[in-house]
Design a protein around this motif. Sequence first.
Motif, PDB file in Angstrom:
ATOM      1  N   SER A 108      -2.066   2.053  -5.924  1.00  9.11           N
ATOM      2  CA  SER A 108      -2.607   1.923  -4.578  1.00  9.11           C
ATOM      3  C   SER A 108      -3.541   3.086  -4.294  1.00  9.11           C
ATOM      4  O   SER A 108      -3.522   4.112  -4.978  1.00  9.11           O
ATOM      5  N   PRO A 118      -6.030   0.763   3.245  1.00  3.32           N
ATOM      6  CA  PRO A 118      -5.163   0.699   2.069  1.00  3.32           C
ATOM      7  C   PRO A 118      -5.650  -0.368   1.094  1.00  3.32           C
ATOM      8  O   PRO A 118      -6.124  -1.428   1.511  1.00  3.32           O
ATOM      9  N   PRO A 123       0.836  -1.202   0.000  1.00  3.64           N
ATOM     10  CA  PRO A 123       0.000   0.000   0.000  1.00  3.64           C
ATOM     11  C   PRO A 123       0.869   1.250   0.000  1.00  3.64           C
ATOM     12  O   PRO A 123       1.930   1.293   0.614  1.00  3.64           O
TER      13      PRO A 123
END
Length: 85
Positions: free
Chosen positions: A27, A34, A14
């Motif tokens: 991401s 995340p 993430p």
Amino acid sequence: MGYDATGDDVRLEPGTAGGGDGIWWASSICDGKPALHALTADRLYSDVLGYKARRSLFRAYVDDITTRRGCTHITYPAAKDFHDL
């Protein structure tokens, strides 16, 4: 997701974005958590598409999924990440 690293041992984590070895990832934050968004392509398909089309395809995929899920803080791979497989 099925992947935690590329063939180059680059970690998919993430807050990161990148690509290589036929996998690209972005991401974001979705519902306060995340999230990673990954896409893979076989070398044959990638060769036919070319790097500009791979980049456009991936960007459209990430834009679609993050919009539908209401994600924020989206991090996209750099253009250079779409040149090599």
